[in-house]
Design a protein around this motif. Structure first.
Motif, PDB file in Angstrom:
ATOM      1  N   ARG A  52       1.498  -0.743  -8.784  1.00 29.53           N
ATOM      2  CA  ARG A  52       1.966  -1.623  -8.239  1.00 29.53           C
ATOM      3  C   ARG A  52       2.926  -2.484  -9.161  1.00 29.53           C
ATOM      4  O   ARG A  52       4.140  -3.023  -8.768  1.00 29.53           O
ATOM      5  CB  ARG A  52       0.927  -2.761  -7.825  1.00 29.53           C
ATOM      6  CG  ARG A  52       0.229  -2.374  -6.486  1.00 29.53           C
ATOM      7  CD  ARG A  52      -0.587  -3.278  -6.105  1.00 29.53           C
ATOM      8  NE  ARG A  52      -0.956  -2.603  -4.720  1.00 29.53           N
ATOM      9  CZ  ARG A  52      -2.372  -2.428  -4.664  1.00 29.53           C
ATOM     10  NH1 ARG A  52      -3.193  -2.119  -5.417  1.00 29.53           N
ATOM     11  NH2 ARG A  52      -2.923  -1.893  -3.501  1.00 29.53           N
ATOM     12  N   HIS A  63      -8.844  10.497  -9.097  1.00 24.76           N
ATOM     13  CA  HIS A  63      -7.918  10.547  -7.701  1.00 24.76           C
ATOM     14  C   HIS A  63      -6.683   9.592  -7.837  1.00 24.76           C
ATOM     15  O   HIS A  63      -6.798   8.847  -8.972  1.00 24.76           O
ATOM     16  CB  HIS A  63      -8.664  10.100  -6.239  1.00 24.76           C
ATOM     17  CG  HIS A  63      -9.256   8.787  -6.487  1.00 24.76           C
ATOM     18  ND1 HIS A  63      -8.539   7.650  -6.391  1.00 24.76           N
ATOM     19  CD2 HIS A  63     -10.516   8.679  -6.754  1.00 24.76           C
ATOM     20  CE1 HIS A  63      -9.772   6.840  -6.455  1.00 24.76           C
ATOM     21  NE2 HIS A  63     -10.818   7.224  -6.768  1.00 24.76           N
ATOM     22  N   SER A  94       0.380   7.710   2.423  1.00 18.86           N
ATOM     23  CA  SER A  94      -0.443   8.938   2.382  1.00 18.86           C
ATOM     24  C   SER A  94       0.509  10.146   2.878  1.00 18.86           C
ATOM     25  O   SER A  94       1.095  10.062   3.982  1.00 18.86           O
ATOM     26  CB  SER A  94      -1.722   8.802   3.204  1.00 18.86           C
ATOM     27  OG  SER A  94      -2.127  10.040   3.018  1.00 18.86           O
ATOM     28  N   ASP A 116      -3.149  13.652  -5.627  1.00 20.60           N
ATOM     29  CA  ASP A 116      -4.598  14.019  -5.781  1.00 20.60           C
ATOM     30  C   ASP A 116      -4.171  15.547  -6.238  1.00 20.60           C
ATOM     31  O   ASP A 116      -3.981  16.185  -5.381  1.00 20.60           O
ATOM     32  CB  ASP A 116      -5.100  13.945  -4.328  1.00 20.60           C
ATOM     33  CG  ASP A 116      -5.362  12.416  -4.109  1.00 20.60           C
ATOM     34  OD1 ASP A 116      -5.325  11.503  -5.066  1.00 20.60           O
ATOM     35  OD2 ASP A 116      -5.653  12.374  -2.817  1.00 20.60           O
ATOM     36  N   TRP A 137       4.633   5.433  -3.252  1.00 20.28           N
ATOM     37  CA  TRP A 137       4.744   3.986  -3.398  1.00 20.28           C
ATOM     38  C   TRP A 137       6.333   3.442  -2.993  1.00 20.28           C
ATOM     39  O   TRP A 137       6.382   2.392  -2.889  1.00 20.28           O
ATOM     40  CB  TRP A 137       4.480   3.374  -4.820  1.00 20.28           C
ATOM     41  CG  TRP A 137       2.951   3.629  -4.907  1.00 20.28           C
ATOM     42  CD1 TRP A 137       2.269   4.673  -5.459  1.00 20.28           C
ATOM     43  CD2 TRP A 137       2.022   2.652  -4.989  1.00 20.28           C
ATOM     44  NE1 TRP A 137       0.833   4.269  -5.499  1.00 20.28           N
ATOM     45  CE2 TRP A 137       0.858   3.232  -5.112  1.00 20.28           C
ATOM     46  CE3 TRP A 137       1.912   1.314  -4.410  1.00 20.28           C
ATOM     47  CZ2 TRP A 137      -0.579   2.325  -5.231  1.00 20.28           C
ATOM     48  CZ3 TRP A 137       0.853   0.574  -4.413  1.00 20.28           C
ATOM     49  CH2 TRP A 137      -0.355   1.262  -4.708  1.00 20.28           C
ATOM     50  N   GLN A 187       0.916  -1.150  -0.045  1.00 17.62           N
ATOM     51  CA  GLN A 187      -0.001  -0.177  -0.054  1.00 17.62           C
ATOM     52  C   GLN A 187       0.901   0.925   0.093  1.00 17.62           C
ATOM     53  O   GLN A 187       2.088   1.229   0.583  1.00 17.62           O
ATOM     54  CB  GLN A 187      -1.031   0.049   1.293  1.00 17.62           C
ATOM     55  CG  GLN A 187      -1.918  -1.163   1.309  1.00 17.62           C
ATOM     56  CD  GLN A 187      -2.910  -1.134   0.106  1.00 17.62           C
ATOM     57  OE1 GLN A 187      -3.620  -0.171  -0.224  1.00 17.62           O
ATOM     58  NE2 GLN A 187      -3.214  -2.425  -0.394  1.00 17.62           N
ATOM     59  N   HIS A 203     -11.950   5.214  -2.636  1.00 22.69           N
ATOM     60  CA  HIS A 203     -11.101   6.393  -2.580  1.00 22.69           C
ATOM     61  C   HIS A 203     -11.482   7.569  -3.202  1.00 22.69           C
ATOM     62  O   HIS A 203     -11.177   8.595  -2.723  1.00 22.69           O
ATOM     63  CB  HIS A 203      -9.790   5.921  -3.123  1.00 22.69           C
ATOM     64  CG  HIS A 203      -8.975   4.869  -2.449  1.00 22.69           C
ATOM     65  ND1 HIS A 203      -8.348   5.301  -1.444  1.00 22.69           N
ATOM     66  CD2 HIS A 203      -8.907   3.450  -2.616  1.00 22.69           C
ATOM     67  CE1 HIS A 203      -7.664   4.050  -1.091  1.00 22.69           C
ATOM     68  NE2 HIS A 203      -8.084   3.216  -1.804  1.00 22.69           N
ATOM     69  N   ARG A 246      -5.566   7.243  -6.286  1.00 22.91           N
ATOM     70  CA  ARG A 246      -5.396   5.838  -6.264  1.00 22.91           C
ATOM     71  C   ARG A 246      -6.268   5.147  -7.383  1.00 22.91           C
ATOM     72  O   ARG A 246      -6.356   3.866  -7.600  1.00 22.91           O
ATOM     73  CB  ARG A 246      -6.427   5.444  -5.245  1.00 22.91           C
ATOM     74  CG  ARG A 246      -5.680   5.639  -3.831  1.00 22.91           C
ATOM     75  CD  ARG A 246      -4.266   5.341  -3.592  1.00 22.91           C
ATOM     76  NE  ARG A 246      -4.098   3.715  -3.550  1.00 22.91           N
ATOM     77  CZ  ARG A 246      -4.409   2.929  -2.511  1.00 22.91           C
ATOM     78  NH1 ARG A 246      -4.448   3.612  -1.377  1.00 22.91           N
ATOM     79  NH2 ARG A 246      -4.184   1.692  -2.270  1.00 22.91           N
ATOM     80  N   SER A 247      -6.524   5.725  -8.527  1.00 23.69           N
ATOM     81  CA  SER A 247      -7.057   5.321  -9.943  1.00 23.69           C
ATOM     82  C   SER A 247      -5.948   4.409 -10.513  1.00 23.69           C
ATOM     83  O   SER A 247      -6.065   3.731 -11.255  1.00 23.69           O
ATOM     84  CB  SER A 247      -7.627   6.307 -10.498  1.00 23.69           C
ATOM     85  OG  SER A 247      -8.091   6.017 -11.707  1.00 23.69           O
ATOM     86  N   TRP A 273       0.203  10.159  -3.222  1.00 26.33           N
ATOM     87  CA  TRP A 273       0.540   8.754  -2.555  1.00 26.33           C
ATOM     88  C   TRP A 273       1.998   8.444  -3.093  1.00 26.33           C
ATOM     89  O   TRP A 273       2.133   8.368  -4.255  1.00 26.33           O
ATOM     90  CB  TRP A 273      -0.645   7.805  -3.237  1.00 26.33           C
ATOM     91  CG  TRP A 273      -2.028   8.118  -2.812  1.00 26.33           C
ATOM     92  CD1 TRP A 273      -2.823   8.720  -3.532  1.00 26.33           C
ATOM     93  CD2 TRP A 273      -2.645   7.722  -1.530  1.00 26.33           C
ATOM     94  NE1 TRP A 273      -4.294   8.746  -2.948  1.00 26.33           N
ATOM     95  CE2 TRP A 273      -3.971   8.027  -1.417  1.00 26.33           C
ATOM     96  CE3 TRP A 273      -1.986   6.747  -0.523  1.00 26.33           C
ATOM     97  CZ2 TRP A 273      -4.776   7.746  -0.768  1.00 26.33           C
ATOM     98  CZ3 TRP A 273      -2.963   6.606   0.529  1.00 26.33           C
ATOM     99  CH2 TRP A 273      -4.295   7.019   0.581  1.00 26.33           C
ATOM    100  N   HIS A 330     -13.106  -0.036  -5.471  1.00 31.08           N
ATOM    101  CA  HIS A 330     -11.989   0.483  -5.151  1.00 31.08           C
ATOM    102  C   HIS A 330     -12.019   2.094  -5.420  1.00 31.08           C
ATOM    103  O   HIS A 330     -11.602   2.827  -4.649  1.00 31.08           O
ATOM    104  CB  HIS A 330     -10.754  -0.385  -5.790  1.00 31.08           C
ATOM    105  CG  HIS A 330      -9.531   0.478  -5.887  1.00 31.08           C
ATOM    106  ND1 HIS A 330      -8.826   0.255  -4.631  1.00 31.08           N
ATOM    107  CD2 HIS A 330      -8.790   1.106  -6.475  1.00 31.08           C
ATOM    108  CE1 HIS A 330      -7.599   1.175  -4.827  1.00 31.08           C
ATOM    109  NE2 HIS A 330      -7.769   1.545  -6.226  1.00 31.08           N
ATOM    110  N   ASP A 390      -3.630   2.377  -9.032  1.00 29.79           N
ATOM    111  CA  ASP A 390      -2.943   1.439  -8.487  1.00 29.79           C
ATOM    112  C   ASP A 390      -2.318   0.172  -9.206  1.00 29.79           C
ATOM    113  O   ASP A 390      -1.284  -0.343  -9.057  1.00 29.79           O
ATOM    114  CB  ASP A 390      -4.118   0.804  -7.411  1.00 29.79           C
ATOM    115  CG  ASP A 390      -4.099   1.503  -6.036  1.00 29.79           C
ATOM    116  OD1 ASP A 390      -3.529   2.673  -6.224  1.00 29.79           O
ATOM    117  OD2 ASP A 390      -4.650   1.061  -5.237  1.00 29.79           O
TER     118      ASP A 390
END
Length: 289
Positions: free
Chosen positions: A47, A38, A6, A59, A21, A3, A188, A40-41, A19, A184, A43
């Motif tokens: 990853r 946002h 923040s 954001d 990583w 994850q 968020h 987290r779109s 965010w 998801h 992810d």
């Protein structure tokens, strides 16, 4: 499953969120989301790439967990200014930058303003301006802007009983969007109200068309300053005509365009593995990564 952390920073009097990583010693990779979205779109992409890059997904002002702008100030150059304040980019080597939709426009403005700060540029269905277009007369732009502000004055945000209801609304707009991904994104992208309902986090005023926006020819001027390799990805079933929009590649020093078939405007959600493959090849990751 990893994850992101923040984090917050200050820009233009606003408390903005991003965010992180991890992998801070690697080359920065900046992921810029589009309107009403946002950080987290990203992810799936984050990853997949975080072991090779220091992935940063802000954001944007008026979105996600960032402050809303005072007076509804959301011209594209203001987003670019916010990027210059990102701590993760300070004293860092040139970044790879990926932007979707409005985020793609912001990415191109950033790269054209600071060509020495961007190493690779990828734009997902984000060429929303034709450089040969004619701007409406200034009085018409002013009148349109004032009317948009009037219509938003006192507007109450839409409320959803549950996050699943908000996710269902997203699926209604994108038939390819899966149930888990929509949950998801909605999880968020909404905040809980005092009555227990949920509303979108984005500021409705970010949809207002600023009358002082750049002229189409000025976009082309900035695109011509982008020195790094550029990949323009277009969705085959977008509201943007992909073949016509792909002609924009001629304004860049080193750009190529590709059309992702069987995908709408949210191509990174509709065909995530294909988009990841194209991006991985473009940034020259080892095969199988």
């Amino acid at each position: 499953m990893q994850q992101p952390q923040s984090c917050f920073f200050q820009s233009h009097g606003l408390r903005l969120h991003y965010w992180d990583w991890g992998n801070a010693e690697a080359t920065p990779l900046l992921l810029i989301h589009g309107g009403k979205d946002h950080g987290r779109s990203w992810d799936h992409l984050a990853r997949a790439l975080q072991s090779h890059f220091h992935v940063i997904a802000p954001d944007l002002r008026g979105h996600g967990d960032s402050d809303w702008a005072r007076g509804g100030s959301y011209a594209l150059p203001e987003y670019v200014y916010d990027l210059t304040r990102l701590p993760a980019l300070a004293d860092a080597p040139p970044a790879a930058v990926i932007g979707h939709s409005m985020g793609g426009m912001i990415a191109m403005l950033y790269a054209g303003t600071f060509p020495d700060r961007v190493d690779r540029l990828v734009v997902l269905d984000g060429v929303t301006v034709r450089p040969d277009a004619t701007m409406a007369p200034v009085h018409e732009r002013m009148t349109k802007w004032l009317g948009q502000l009037d219509r938003l004055e006192g507007r109450q945000p839409r409320r959803y009983p549950t996050i699943d209801d908000a996710a269902a609304q997203m699926r209604a707009h994108n038939k390819r969007l899966g149930h888990d991904l929509s949950l998801h994104l909605a999880g968020h992208g909404t905040r809980r109200n005092d009555d227990g309902s949920y509303s979108w986090k984005f500021d409705p005023y970010q949809r207002v068309t600023a009358p002082h926006r750049l002229a189409p020819s000025e976009y082309a001027e900035l695109w011509g300053r982008i020195a790094c390799p550029t990949l323009l990805l277009f969705a085959g079933e977008s509201f943007i005509d992909p073949a016509r929009a792909a002609e924009a590649s001629r304004y860049f020093q080193n750009a190529r365009a590709e059309i992702v078939t069987e995908a709408g405007h949210w191509l990174q959600h509709d065909r995530p593995d294909e988009v990841l493959r194209l991006i991985s090849e473009f940034v020259e990751l080892p095969s199988g990564c």
